[in-house]
Design a protein around this motif. Structure first.
Motif, PDB file in Angstrom:
ATOM      1  N   HIS A  95       0.792  -1.223   0.000  1.00  0.00           N
ATOM      2  CA  HIS A  95       0.000   0.000   0.000  1.00  0.00           C
ATOM      3  C   HIS A  95       0.832   1.284   0.000  1.00  0.00           C
ATOM      4  N   GLY A  96       2.130   1.157   0.058  1.00  0.00           N
ATOM      5  CA  GLY A  96       2.979   2.341   0.032  1.00  0.00           C
ATOM      6  C   GLY A  96       2.927   3.188   1.291  1.00  0.00           C
ATOM      7  N   GLU A  97       2.490   2.618   2.403  1.00  0.00           N
ATOM      8  CA  GLU A  97       2.406   3.355   3.667  1.00  0.00           C
ATOM      9  C   GLU A  97       3.620   3.071   4.538  1.00  0.00           C
ATOM     10  N   LEU A  98       4.074   4.091   5.220  1.00  0.00           N
ATOM     11  CA  LEU A  98       5.196   3.959   6.142  1.00  0.00           C
ATOM     12  C   LEU A  98       4.661   3.874   7.569  1.00  0.00           C
ATOM     13  N   ILE A  99       5.236   2.978   8.347  1.00  0.00           N
ATOM     14  CA  ILE A  99       4.885   2.881   9.763  1.00  0.00           C
ATOM     15  C   ILE A  99       6.178   2.906  10.553  1.00  0.00           C
ATOM     16  N   GLY A 100       6.321   3.942  11.347  1.00  0.00           N
ATOM     17  CA  GLY A 100       7.486   4.074  12.205  1.00  0.00           C
ATOM     18  C   GLY A 100       7.104   3.874  13.661  1.00  0.00           C
ATOM     19  N   LEU A 101       8.080   3.544  14.458  1.00  0.00           N
ATOM     20  CA  LEU A 101       7.862   3.327  15.889  1.00  0.00           C
ATOM     21  C   LEU A 101       8.381   4.542  16.654  1.00  0.00           C
ATOM     22  N   THR A 102       7.485   5.207  17.346  1.00  0.00           N
ATOM     23  CA  THR A 102       7.874   6.330  18.192  1.00  0.00           C
ATOM     24  C   THR A 102       8.363   5.824  19.541  1.00  0.00           C
ATOM     25  N   LEU A 155      -2.662   0.568  10.173  1.00  0.00           N
ATOM     26  CA  LEU A 155      -2.667  -0.477  11.204  1.00  0.00           C
ATOM     27  C   LEU A 155      -4.069  -0.712  11.755  1.00  0.00           C
ATOM     28  N   GLU A 156      -4.833   0.354  11.904  1.00  0.00           N
ATOM     29  CA  GLU A 156      -6.181   0.183  12.415  1.00  0.00           C
ATOM     30  C   GLU A 156      -7.023  -0.633  11.426  1.00  0.00           C
ATOM     31  N   ARG A 157      -6.782  -0.434  10.158  1.00  0.00           N
ATOM     32  CA  ARG A 157      -7.551  -1.151   9.135  1.00  0.00           C
ATOM     33  C   ARG A 157      -7.063  -2.587   8.927  1.00  0.00           C
ATOM     34  N   TYR A 158      -5.737  -2.788   8.875  1.00  0.00           N
ATOM     35  CA  TYR A 158      -5.173  -4.084   8.510  1.00  0.00           C
ATOM     36  C   TYR A 158      -4.385  -4.783   9.631  1.00  0.00           C
ATOM     37  N   GLY A 159      -4.190  -4.119  10.749  1.00  0.00           N
ATOM     38  CA  GLY A 159      -3.340  -4.663  11.809  1.00  0.00           C
ATOM     39  C   GLY A 159      -3.808  -5.982  12.388  1.00  0.00           C
ATOM     40  N   ARG A 167      -4.585  -8.561  10.936  1.00  0.00           N
ATOM     41  CA  ARG A 167      -3.921  -9.674  10.233  1.00  0.00           C
ATOM     42  C   ARG A 167      -2.656 -10.116  10.968  1.00  0.00           C
ATOM     43  N   HIS A 168      -2.105  -9.189  11.752  1.00  0.00           N
ATOM     44  CA  HIS A 168      -0.851  -9.432  12.467  1.00  0.00           C
ATOM     45  C   HIS A 168      -1.058  -9.394  13.985  1.00  0.00           C
ATOM     46  N   HIS A 169      -2.316  -9.408  14.415  1.00  0.00           N
ATOM     47  CA  HIS A 169      -2.673  -9.368  15.839  1.00  0.00           C
ATOM     48  C   HIS A 169      -2.275  -8.052  16.500  1.00  0.00           C
ATOM     49  N   LEU A 170      -2.281  -6.971  15.733  1.00  0.00           N
ATOM     50  CA  LEU A 170      -1.975  -5.642  16.260  1.00  0.00           C
ATOM     51  C   LEU A 170      -3.263  -4.825  16.262  1.00  0.00           C
ATOM     52  N   TYR A 171      -3.622  -4.300  17.441  1.00  0.00           N
ATOM     53  CA  TYR A 171      -4.898  -3.614  17.600  1.00  0.00           C
ATOM     54  C   TYR A 171      -4.716  -2.289  18.333  1.00  0.00           C
ATOM     55  N   ARG A 172      -5.505  -1.306  17.903  1.00  0.00           N
ATOM     56  CA  ARG A 172      -5.597  -0.050  18.648  1.00  0.00           C
ATOM     57  C   ARG A 172      -6.475  -0.344  19.856  1.00  0.00           C
ATOM     58  N   VAL A 173      -6.044   0.076  21.042  1.00  0.00           N
ATOM     59  CA  VAL A 173      -6.787  -0.299  22.246  1.00  0.00           C
ATOM     60  C   VAL A 173      -7.410   0.876  22.999  1.00  0.00           C
ATOM     61  N   TYR A 174      -7.032   2.130  22.671  1.00  0.00           N
ATOM     62  CA  TYR A 174      -7.577   3.288  23.382  1.00  0.00           C
ATOM     63  C   TYR A 174      -8.154   4.300  22.397  1.00  0.00           C
ATOM     64  N   HIS A 197      -1.402   4.331  19.677  1.00  0.00           N
ATOM     65  CA  HIS A 197      -1.072   3.211  20.564  1.00  0.00           C
ATOM     66  C   HIS A 197      -1.733   1.920  20.076  1.00  0.00           C
ATOM     67  N   PHE A 198      -0.892   0.927  19.768  1.00  0.00           N
ATOM     68  CA  PHE A 198      -1.354  -0.397  19.342  1.00  0.00           C
ATOM     69  C   PHE A 198      -0.699  -1.441  20.225  1.00  0.00           C
ATOM     70  N   GLU A 199      -1.359  -2.564  20.358  1.00  0.00           N
ATOM     71  CA  GLU A 199      -0.803  -3.652  21.152  1.00  0.00           C
ATOM     72  C   GLU A 199      -0.897  -4.961  20.394  1.00  0.00           C
ATOM     73  N   TYR A 200       0.071  -5.819  20.652  1.00  0.00           N
ATOM     74  CA  TYR A 200       0.071  -7.163  20.088  1.00  0.00           C
ATOM     75  C   TYR A 200      -0.803  -8.028  20.973  1.00  0.00           C
ATOM     76  N   ARG A 201      -1.890  -8.540  20.410  1.00  0.00           N
ATOM     77  CA  ARG A 201      -2.823  -9.376  21.151  1.00  0.00           C
ATOM     78  C   ARG A 201      -3.141 -10.623  20.323  1.00  0.00           C
ATOM     79  N   PRO A 202      -2.368 -11.694  20.485  1.00  0.00           N
ATOM     80  CA  PRO A 202      -2.570 -12.900  19.670  1.00  0.00           C
ATOM     81  C   PRO A 202      -3.894 -13.615  19.925  1.00  0.00           C
ATOM     82  N   ASP A 203      -4.549 -13.326  21.044  1.00  0.00           N
ATOM     83  CA  ASP A 203      -5.820 -13.976  21.352  1.00  0.00           C
ATOM     84  C   ASP A 203      -7.022 -13.279  20.717  1.00  0.00           C
ATOM     85  N   GLY A 204      -6.784 -12.224  19.960  1.00  0.00           N
ATOM     86  CA  GLY A 204      -7.881 -11.533  19.288  1.00  0.00           C
ATOM     87  C   GLY A 204      -8.049 -10.103  19.762  1.00  0.00           C
TER      88      GLY A 204
END
Length: 195
Positions: free
Chosen positions: A83-90, A145-149, A151-158, A164-171
């Motif tokens: 998709h040509g999008e950049l995602i950096g980690l702050t 990430l909010e749209r496709y995350g 797929r990788h168990h990454l979710y916006r939580v707040y 802010h995203f978190e890795y949540r393998p349980d869904g």
């Protein structure tokens, strides 16, 4: 995080952002032949990692759990190549002392622990200390990430932290208004606890 002023997610893309995306994509394409030699099975991921390291030189993925790091790298590789999008980690992993300092500063600034918890948590409650939280940038990367995350168990939580995203393998976890909010159990959970 309360210490850093962040742009509003509805803000339009800055003019230079398209240039950053273009240059980073071109760099990843240029680096692909070297990545094929270095890591034939993961060439796109390696080229992406190298290109994003040039775009976001201060980011640090150390301290993330291995699964969180793998999910984040897979997500940003997909974002760049598809998709040509950049995602950096702050911000990612923080040790307990750094988190305690952030929380203490937030308490001083807001005047109470309850208000501070709307933006940062004490170390024993922080997903950053656990190595599963990711504060990302830019806004467009967070939107991706909010749209496709998932797929990788990454979710916006707040709701109040678009970054802010978190890795949540349980869904997908329930979305909370802010870090200090708690999940209120539904009536079924209360009945079950009552016996």
């Amino acid at each position: 995080m309360l210490l850093i002023s962040r742009p509003c997610p509805s803000r339009t893309t800055r003019r230079r952002d398209w240039l950053y995306r273009l240059v980073t994509r071109l760099l990843s394409v240029a680096l692909l032949p070297l990545a094929v030699v270095a890591a034939p099975q993961r060439a796109r991921q390696v080229a992406c990692r190298w290109a994003l390291a040039a775009r976001f030189p201060a980011e640090n993925l150390d301290g993330l759990t291995p699964a969180t790091r793998a999910a984040f790298e897979a997500a940003r590789t997909e974002a760049l190549w598809r998709h040509g999008e950049l995602i950096g980690l702050t911000d990612g992993y923080r040790d307990a002392h750094a988190q305690a300092r952030l929380f203490a500063e937030a308490v001083r600034r807001t005047g109470s622990a309850a208000l501070a918890r709307k933006w940062t948590l004490p170390p024993h409650e922080s997903s950053h200390v656990a190595g599963i939280a990711l504060d990302v940038r830019p806004v467009e990367g967070a939107r991706w990430l909010e749209r496709y995350g998932s797929r990788h168990h990454l979710y916006r939580v707040y709701d109040n932290e678009w970054w802010h995203f978190e890795y949540r393998p349980d869904g997908r976890p329930p979305r909370l208004p802010n870090p200090g909010a708690s999940v209120t159990p539904g009536p079924c959970a209360i009945l079950e606890d009552a016996g």
